[in-house]
Design a protein around this motif. Structure first.
Motif, PDB file in Angstrom:
ATOM      1  N   ARG A  62       0.867  -1.271   0.132  1.00 36.88           N
ATOM      2  CA  ARG A  62       0.086  -0.049  -0.081  1.00 36.88           C
ATOM      3  C   ARG A  62       1.007   1.408  -0.022  1.00 36.88           C
ATOM      4  O   ARG A  62       0.668   2.178  -0.828  1.00 36.88           O
ATOM      5  CB  ARG A  62      -0.884  -0.025   1.283  1.00 36.88           C
ATOM      6  CG  ARG A  62      -1.865  -0.895   1.007  1.00 36.88           C
ATOM      7  CD  ARG A  62      -3.136  -0.741   2.159  1.00 36.88           C
ATOM      8  NE  ARG A  62      -2.467  -0.959   3.468  1.00 36.88           N
ATOM      9  CZ  ARG A  62      -2.763  -2.074   4.161  1.00 36.88           C
ATOM     10  NH1 ARG A  62      -3.211  -3.146   3.529  1.00 36.88           N
ATOM     11  NH2 ARG A  62      -2.384  -2.472   5.303  1.00 36.88           N
ATOM     12  N   ASP A  65       2.218   1.685  -3.459  1.00 37.93           N
ATOM     13  CA  ASP A  65       1.361   2.179  -4.546  1.00 37.93           C
ATOM     14  C   ASP A  65       0.962   3.455  -4.159  1.00 37.93           C
ATOM     15  O   ASP A  65       0.807   4.398  -5.134  1.00 37.93           O
ATOM     16  CB  ASP A  65       0.141   1.392  -4.132  1.00 37.93           C
ATOM     17  CG  ASP A  65      -0.909   1.066  -5.400  1.00 37.93           C
ATOM     18  OD1 ASP A  65      -0.890   0.232  -5.908  1.00 37.93           O
ATOM     19  OD2 ASP A  65      -1.839   2.218  -5.661  1.00 37.93           O
ATOM     20  N   GLY A  72      -3.800   1.781  -7.318  1.00 35.46           N
ATOM     21  CA  GLY A  72      -4.100   0.305  -6.862  1.00 35.46           C
ATOM     22  C   GLY A  72      -3.644  -0.720  -7.794  1.00 35.46           C
ATOM     23  O   GLY A  72      -3.886  -2.244  -7.346  1.00 35.46           O
ATOM     24  N   ASP A  76      -3.721  -4.739  -6.152  1.00 35.78           N
ATOM     25  CA  ASP A  76      -4.397  -5.671  -6.784  1.00 35.78           C
ATOM     26  C   ASP A  76      -3.549  -6.788  -7.007  1.00 35.78           C
ATOM     27  O   ASP A  76      -4.064  -7.902  -7.079  1.00 35.78           O
ATOM     28  CB  ASP A  76      -4.791  -5.159  -8.068  1.00 35.78           C
ATOM     29  CG  ASP A  76      -6.223  -3.969  -7.918  1.00 35.78           C
ATOM     30  OD1 ASP A  76      -6.765  -4.290  -6.879  1.00 35.78           O
ATOM     31  OD2 ASP A  76      -6.265  -3.378  -8.852  1.00 35.78           O
ATOM     32  N   HIS A  80      -2.074 -11.923  -5.001  1.00 34.16           N
ATOM     33  CA  HIS A  80      -1.677 -13.362  -6.055  1.00 34.16           C
ATOM     34  C   HIS A  80      -0.170 -13.641  -5.693  1.00 34.16           C
ATOM     35  O   HIS A  80       0.218 -14.917  -5.616  1.00 34.16           O
ATOM     36  CB  HIS A  80      -1.913 -12.654  -7.436  1.00 34.16           C
ATOM     37  CG  HIS A  80      -3.275 -12.416  -7.788  1.00 34.16           C
ATOM     38  ND1 HIS A  80      -4.243 -13.361  -7.832  1.00 34.16           N
ATOM     39  CD2 HIS A  80      -3.856 -11.263  -8.043  1.00 34.16           C
ATOM     40  CE1 HIS A  80      -5.294 -12.816  -8.393  1.00 34.16           C
ATOM     41  NE2 HIS A  80      -5.055 -11.339  -8.206  1.00 34.16           N
TER      42      HIS A  80
END
Length: 308
Positions: A62, A65, A72, A76, A80
């Protein structure tokens, strides 16, 4: 000799690293510049861009980012990247659990992850054999708490949980941690179906292990059986059917919902204000007292009777 460029198709960590480097260079920053903005070492940024070292935490992602104004993108990608560190069957289970409309759980040793407090989760996760560093521990905690957020969403799955009585009596962390956790469970009784499997129920098919059954939007079911640091995902209908029957037996042997809620509330009260510590001290003092009595009265030969 020129370094071979990182292949973004080789792994999710590589894809994350390629995007991170591209975003940094687009702003004209060095690795040191970016590191200073997110309060890590330049070496840590280099690790992420090369997909080496520990996986990024959600908190660091975060921060990166935001600093890079990535909109985001890195956030995102993070789930994964995180799941990639798990075995294939575990990643498959996590993906299915995120889409399930009904989750049925039997927990034999600890509170289910979806209902854990942060303090309790920290105590449970830190002793796991797969947690190899403080950073991995933080990653696991953040991920577990993030999965809980789905229970508060408009399309939240129905949750049914069966707790072995051992879950209520096993002291994880201090009394404060246990009291907070059991209070969380007590409140969960009003939101979900929570039952307690008492010790008096005897033997059952899931002794020593836990079980989760997921019902998907299309009505299909999968099951996941778990032991210490290992698990197995079942998707074949015949295997899943055996797991469902085992779960139904556990549910039939469990206390009714109202009685279960009362038992959880009583257990929570037992941990209030250091209750378990006082009981442990009292037991220790009683054992010491009995030991002194045995030492005073033991070791003596019976008195010889007159005329013997």
């Amino acid at each position: 000799m020129a370094k071979t460029p990182l292949d973004p198709s080789s792994s999710m960590a590589a894809l994350y690293g390629v995007h991170l480097k591209r975003l940094r260079e687009r702003r004209g920053w060095t690795q040191r510049d970016l590191a200073a903005r997110v309060f890590v070492s330049p070496g840590r940024v280099a690790q992420l861009e090369c997909a080496s070292g520990a996986r990024p935490t959600a908190e660091l992602t975060r921060a990166l980012d935001d600093a890079l104004e990535a909109g985001g993108l890195l956030v995102d990608l993070w789930p994964h990247v995180y799941r990639e560190s798990f075995p294939d069957w575990a990643r498959r289970f996590m993906e299915l659990a995120a889409r399930a409309v009904l989750i049925r759980e039997y927990a034999s040793q600890a509170v289910p992850g979806l209902l854990q407090t942060e303090a309790y989760a920290r105590e449970v996760l830190r002793v796991g054999r797969t947690v190899t560093s403080p950073q991995v521990l933080e990653e696991r905690i953040v991920s577990r708490l993030a999965r809980q957020a789905r229970l508060g969403e408009s399309d939240a799955p129905e949750l049914q949980a069966i707790l072995d009585e051992a879950v209520l009596t096993r002291r994880v962390g201090g009394d404060g941690t246990m009291h907070e956790q059991l209070e969380r469970l007590r409140l969960a009784c009003g939101q979900h179906t929570v039952q307690v499997l008492p010790f008096t129920s005897g033997a059952h098919p899931m002794l020593g292990g836990s079980l989760t059954i997921l019902t998907m939007p299309n009505g299909t079911e999968v099951a996941y059986a778990e032991g210490a640091d290992q698990g197995q995902l079942f998707e074949e209908p015949s295997d899943v059917d055996l797991c469902v029957r085992a779960y139904d037996q556990l549910r039939a042997d469990s206390l009714p919902v109202v009685m279960s809620a009362r038992k959880i509330a009583n257990a929570a009260e037992g941990y209030r204000h250091g209750g378990s510590e006082r009981r442990a001290l009292a037991r220790k003092q009683l054992q010491q007292s009995r030991g002194r009595q045995l030492r005073r009265g033991g070791g003596r030969l019976p008195g010889r009777r007159s005329g013997a």
